[in-house]
Design a protein around this motif. Structure first.
Motif, PDB file in Angstrom:
ATOM      1  N   TYR A 117      42.366  73.648  24.922  1.00 21.99           N
ATOM      2  CA  TYR A 117      43.150  72.860  25.873  1.00 21.99           C
ATOM      3  C   TYR A 117      42.350  72.432  27.101  1.00 21.99           C
ATOM      4  O   TYR A 117      42.934  72.098  28.119  1.00 21.99           O
ATOM      5  N   ALA A 118      41.037  72.463  27.009  1.00 22.83           N
ATOM      6  CA  ALA A 118      40.142  71.922  28.041  1.00 22.83           C
ATOM      7  C   ALA A 118      40.430  72.506  29.424  1.00 22.83           C
ATOM      8  O   ALA A 118      40.298  71.817  30.433  1.00 22.83           O
ATOM      9  N   GLY A 119      40.841  73.751  29.487  1.00 28.04           N
ATOM     10  CA  GLY A 119      41.063  74.413  30.761  1.00 28.04           C
ATOM     11  C   GLY A 119      42.332  74.018  31.481  1.00 28.04           C
ATOM     12  O   GLY A 119      42.506  74.379  32.648  1.00 28.04           O
ATOM     13  N   SER A 120      43.249  73.311  30.827  1.00 29.25           N
ATOM     14  CA  SER A 120      44.488  72.857  31.460  1.00 29.25           C
ATOM     15  C   SER A 120      45.631  73.779  31.042  1.00 29.25           C
ATOM     16  O   SER A 120      46.020  73.809  29.864  1.00 29.25           O
ATOM     17  N   TRP A 121      46.183  74.502  31.997  1.00 29.86           N
ATOM     18  CA  TRP A 121      47.314  75.386  31.714  1.00 29.86           C
ATOM     19  C   TRP A 121      48.556  74.570  31.347  1.00 29.86           C
ATOM     20  O   TRP A 121      49.344  74.986  30.488  1.00 29.86           O
ATOM     21  N   ARG A 122      48.747  73.452  31.991  1.00 27.81           N
ATOM     22  CA  ARG A 122      49.923  72.628  31.700  1.00 27.81           C
ATOM     23  C   ARG A 122      49.853  72.061  30.280  1.00 27.81           C
ATOM     24  O   ARG A 122      50.856  72.018  29.570  1.00 27.81           O
ATOM     25  N   LYS A 123      48.688  71.623  29.859  1.00 31.40           N
ATOM     26  CA  LYS A 123      48.516  71.133  28.492  1.00 31.40           C
ATOM     27  C   LYS A 123      48.737  72.262  27.487  1.00 31.40           C
ATOM     28  O   LYS A 123      49.322  72.056  26.419  1.00 31.40           O
ATOM     29  N   MET A 124      48.291  73.448  27.838  1.00 30.46           N
ATOM     30  CA  MET A 124      48.508  74.597  26.968  1.00 30.46           C
ATOM     31  C   MET A 124      49.996  74.914  26.829  1.00 30.46           C
ATOM     32  O   MET A 124      50.484  75.230  25.741  1.00 30.46           O
ATOM     33  N   TRP A 125      50.734  74.802  27.929  1.00 26.99           N
ATOM     34  CA  TRP A 125      52.167  75.059  27.888  1.00 26.99           C
ATOM     35  C   TRP A 125      52.907  74.039  27.023  1.00 26.99           C
ATOM     36  O   TRP A 125      53.844  74.376  26.308  1.00 26.99           O
ATOM     37  N   LEU A 126      52.465  72.788  27.045  1.00 30.14           N
ATOM     38  CA  LEU A 126      53.145  71.733  26.299  1.00 30.14           C
ATOM     39  C   LEU A 126      52.762  71.718  24.823  1.00 30.14           C
ATOM     40  O   LEU A 126      53.606  71.413  23.970  1.00 30.14           O
ATOM     41  N   ASP A 127      51.526  72.030  24.491  1.00 30.56           N
ATOM     42  CA  ASP A 127      51.036  71.831  23.122  1.00 30.56           C
ATOM     43  C   ASP A 127      50.984  73.111  22.299  1.00 30.56           C
ATOM     44  O   ASP A 127      51.034  73.033  21.066  1.00 30.56           O
ATOM     45  N   ARG A 128      50.881  74.266  22.916  1.00 36.14           N
ATOM     46  CA  ARG A 128      50.752  75.504  22.136  1.00 36.14           C
ATOM     47  C   ARG A 128      52.132  76.000  21.715  1.00 36.14           C
ATOM     48  O   ARG A 128      53.038  76.124  22.532  1.00 36.14           O
ATOM     49  N   PRO A 129      52.335  76.292  20.418  1.00 42.68           N
ATOM     50  CA  PRO A 129      53.647  76.787  19.973  1.00 42.68           C
ATOM     51  C   PRO A 129      53.974  78.143  20.607  1.00 42.68           C
ATOM     52  O   PRO A 129      53.114  79.008  20.734  1.00 42.68           O
ATOM     53  N   ARG A 130      55.234  78.306  20.969  1.00 41.99           N
ATOM     54  CA  ARG A 130      55.705  79.557  21.574  1.00 41.99           C
ATOM     55  C   ARG A 130      57.202  79.658  21.345  1.00 41.99           C
ATOM     56  O   ARG A 130      57.894  78.651  21.191  1.00 41.99           O
ATOM     57  N   VAL A 131      57.673  80.889  21.322  1.00 40.23           N
ATOM     58  CA  VAL A 131      59.116  81.114  21.200  1.00 40.23           C
ATOM     59  C   VAL A 131      59.720  81.087  22.595  1.00 40.23           C
ATOM     60  O   VAL A 131      59.118  81.561  23.556  1.00 40.23           O
ATOM     61  N   ARG A 132      60.889  80.521  22.706  1.00 36.99           N
ATOM     62  CA  ARG A 132      61.566  80.410  23.995  1.00 36.99           C
ATOM     63  C   ARG A 132      62.429  81.652  24.224  1.00 36.99           C
ATOM     64  O   ARG A 132      63.082  82.153  23.306  1.00 36.99           O
ATOM     65  N   THR A 133      62.450  82.111  25.454  1.00 40.65           N
ATOM     66  CA  THR A 133      63.159  83.337  25.808  1.00 40.65           C
ATOM     67  C   THR A 133      64.305  83.089  26.784  1.00 40.65           C
ATOM     68  O   THR A 133      64.909  84.047  27.251  1.00 40.65           O
ATOM     69  N   ASP A 134      64.589  81.830  27.090  1.00 43.20           N
ATOM     70  CA  ASP A 134      65.643  81.513  28.053  1.00 43.20           C
ATOM     71  C   ASP A 134      66.943  81.095  27.380  1.00 43.20           C
ATOM     72  O   ASP A 134      67.740  80.352  27.953  1.00 43.20           O
ATOM     73  N   GLY A 135      67.158  81.560  26.142  1.00 43.81           N
ATOM     74  CA  GLY A 135      68.374  81.216  25.429  1.00 43.81           C
ATOM     75  C   GLY A 135      68.406  81.873  24.060  1.00 43.81           C
ATOM     76  O   GLY A 135      67.712  82.863  23.796  1.00 43.81           O
ATOM     77  N   LEU A 136      69.215  81.307  23.171  1.00 41.01           N
ATOM     78  CA  LEU A 136      69.402  81.835  21.826  1.00 41.01           C
ATOM     79  C   LEU A 136      69.011  80.783  20.797  1.00 41.01           C
ATOM     80  O   LEU A 136      69.261  79.591  20.985  1.00 41.01           O
ATOM     81  N   TYR A 137      68.405  81.248  19.701  1.00 39.85           N
ATOM     82  CA  TYR A 137      68.206  80.412  18.519  1.00 39.85           C
ATOM     83  C   TYR A 137      69.393  80.659  17.583  1.00 39.85           C
ATOM     84  O   TYR A 137      69.676  81.805  17.215  1.00 39.85           O
ATOM     85  N   VAL A 138      70.069  79.577  17.210  1.00 36.16           N
ATOM     86  CA  VAL A 138      71.313  79.672  16.447  1.00 36.16           C
ATOM     87  C   VAL A 138      71.162  78.896  15.144  1.00 36.16           C
ATOM     88  O   VAL A 138      70.716  77.745  15.142  1.00 36.16           O
ATOM     89  N   SER A 139      71.559  79.537  14.059  1.00 40.57           N
ATOM     90  CA  SER A 139      71.587  78.895  12.744  1.00 40.57           C
ATOM     91  C   SER A 139      73.037  78.870  12.261  1.00 40.57           C
ATOM     92  O   SER A 139      73.655  79.926  12.063  1.00 40.57           O
ATOM     93  N   ARG A 140      73.601  77.680  12.102  1.00 42.61           N
ATOM     94  CA  ARG A 140      74.992  77.512  11.666  1.00 42.61           C
ATOM     95  C   ARG A 140      75.024  77.238  10.169  1.00 42.61           C
ATOM     96  O   ARG A 140      74.434  76.272   9.688  1.00 42.61           O
ATOM     97  N   ASN A 141      75.710  78.087   9.420  1.00 51.41           N
ATOM     98  CA  ASN A 141      75.761  77.984   7.965  1.00 51.41           C
ATOM     99  C   ASN A 141      77.214  77.899   7.514  1.00 51.41           C
ATOM    100  O   ASN A 141      78.103  78.547   8.085  1.00 51.41           O
ATOM    101  N   THR A 142      77.448  77.105   6.509  1.00 48.36           N
ATOM    102  CA  THR A 142      78.783  76.950   5.931  1.00 48.36           C
ATOM    103  C   THR A 142      78.693  77.039   4.410  1.00 48.36           C
ATOM    104  O   THR A 142      77.670  76.686   3.811  1.00 48.36           O
ATOM    105  N   TYR A 143      79.772  77.523   3.814  1.00 49.26           N
ATOM    106  CA  TYR A 143      79.865  77.546   2.359  1.00 49.26           C
ATOM    107  C   TYR A 143      81.344  77.475   1.972  1.00 49.26           C
ATOM    108  O   TYR A 143      82.230  77.752   2.794  1.00 49.26           O
TER     109      TYR A 143
END
Length: 327
Positions: A124-150
């Motif tokens: 990321y060429a030494g850019s923390w902001r670019k690293m934050w935008l481009d590097r995959p990460r899990v988010r911790t400020d909410g919930l991941y929800v999977s809605r399933n129906t059958y």
């Protein structure tokens, strides 16, 4: 005596060359002429300019740059992104790498400071902001929800009708920066489950904890269902986002349940990830609990921030939204 190599330049050509050289030194801003105003440059963050600058905005005249810096330092990364849309001064101030460095080191604290700095320089060429935008990460400020129906067949009361029921259930995952996560499988809506997705939840809430690892955009997670026949739930996920830095979708690659011996773990169910590491999908260590590779209920996860759980569309009943397409 004039040199034989001297050339006579016409006056028109000389003036044209002089005008061309001036154009390299003067920045042309034709869009400013449309409004007849001249925009003064905005002082960058931590400005030490000798020339006094008076900002026309009242908040900037009353709030020093030092206090503004302290306010931004206490904002979450996504709140910083919203604040950068207020004005140009805030946009320039929020580009301070200190804010994004703290956010990156917290998001990838499991990797360690040294590894994060190495990835920063290599990718990321030494850019923390670019690293934050481009590097995959899990988010911790909410919930991941999977809605399933059958569809489930009901009890036929008459021979001429065969009733069916549309059943809806959810899978909830909440990640933490320390490498732990919480999992819940329930038919309750998002606004009701968000209150109990914490480590203080009681056993009646059926919230189970485990550990996860993140490698590029792949997430490996495992948790233990306690009971007379302990069962391990292994989940493989792939992170993606609808926009840069969003990380608001997770595709479920596989969902496997298998048995485990009581001797393989010392009562700490959250450390089960190290036990099942390297297991095959059809591998089980308890003959009473066979390994099952689930093929249904693999709808992608959608991220819902905590401030949006009350108004999320996932709270709609089945009669108003029978099927949900995550996108």
């Amino acid at each position: 005596m004039a040199s034989d190599f001297a050339l006579s330049v016409p006056a028109e050509l000389e003036s044209a060359l002089r005008l061309k050289n001036v154009q390299y030194l003067v920045t042309q801003r034709p869009w400013l002429d449309l409004y007849g105003i001249h925009v003064r440059p905005v002082a960058p963050f931590g400005s030490v300019s000798r020339k006094p600058y008076v900002d026309p905005a009242p908040i900037h005249r009353c709030l020093p740059d030092e206090l503004l810096h302290e306010v931004f330092a206490r904002l979450a990364p996504y709140d910083l992104g919203r604040a950068s849309c207020v004005c140009r001064k805030w946009r320039y101030s929020i580009r301070n790498p200190i804010f994004w460095r703290n956010a990156c080191l917290k998001a990838w604290q499991v990797s360690g400071v040294v590894e994060n700095y190495e990835i920063l320089q290599k990718k990321y060429a030494g850019s923390w902001r670019k690293m934050w935008l481009d590097r995959p990460r899990v988010r911790t400020d909410g919930l991941y929800v999977s809605r399933n129906t059958y569809i489930r067949t009901g009890v036929a009361e008459w021979t001429v009708t065969n009733p069916v029921h549309l059943v809806c259930y959810f899978r909830y995952i909440r990640f933490f920066p320390s490498g732990r996560f919480l999992y819940k499988n329930s038919s309750q809506k998002v606004k009701d489950v968000a209150k109990s997705m914490n480590f203080r939840a009681s056993k009646t809430d059926s919230v189970f904890g485990g550990h996860y690892t993140l490698s590029d955009d792949k997430v490996e997670a495992a948790l233990l269902y306690p009971g007379t026949r302990p069962t391990v739930l292994r989940i493989r996920l792939r992170l993606r986002g609808t926009t840069a830095g969003a990380n608001n979708r997770m595709d479920m690659l596989s969902l496997v349940t298998s048995g485990v011996n009581d001797n393989e773990f010392q009562g700490d169910g959250e450390a089960i990830l190290g036990v099942v590491e390297g297991w095959q999908d059809d591998e089980t260590h308890n003959p009473d609990v066979p390994a099952i590779l689930h093929k249904r209920g693999l709808t992608p996860f959608v991220f819902v921030p905590f401030e949006e759980v009350e108004k999320s569309v996932l709270n709609l009943p089945v009669d108003k939204m029978d099927f949900f397409v995550p996108g």
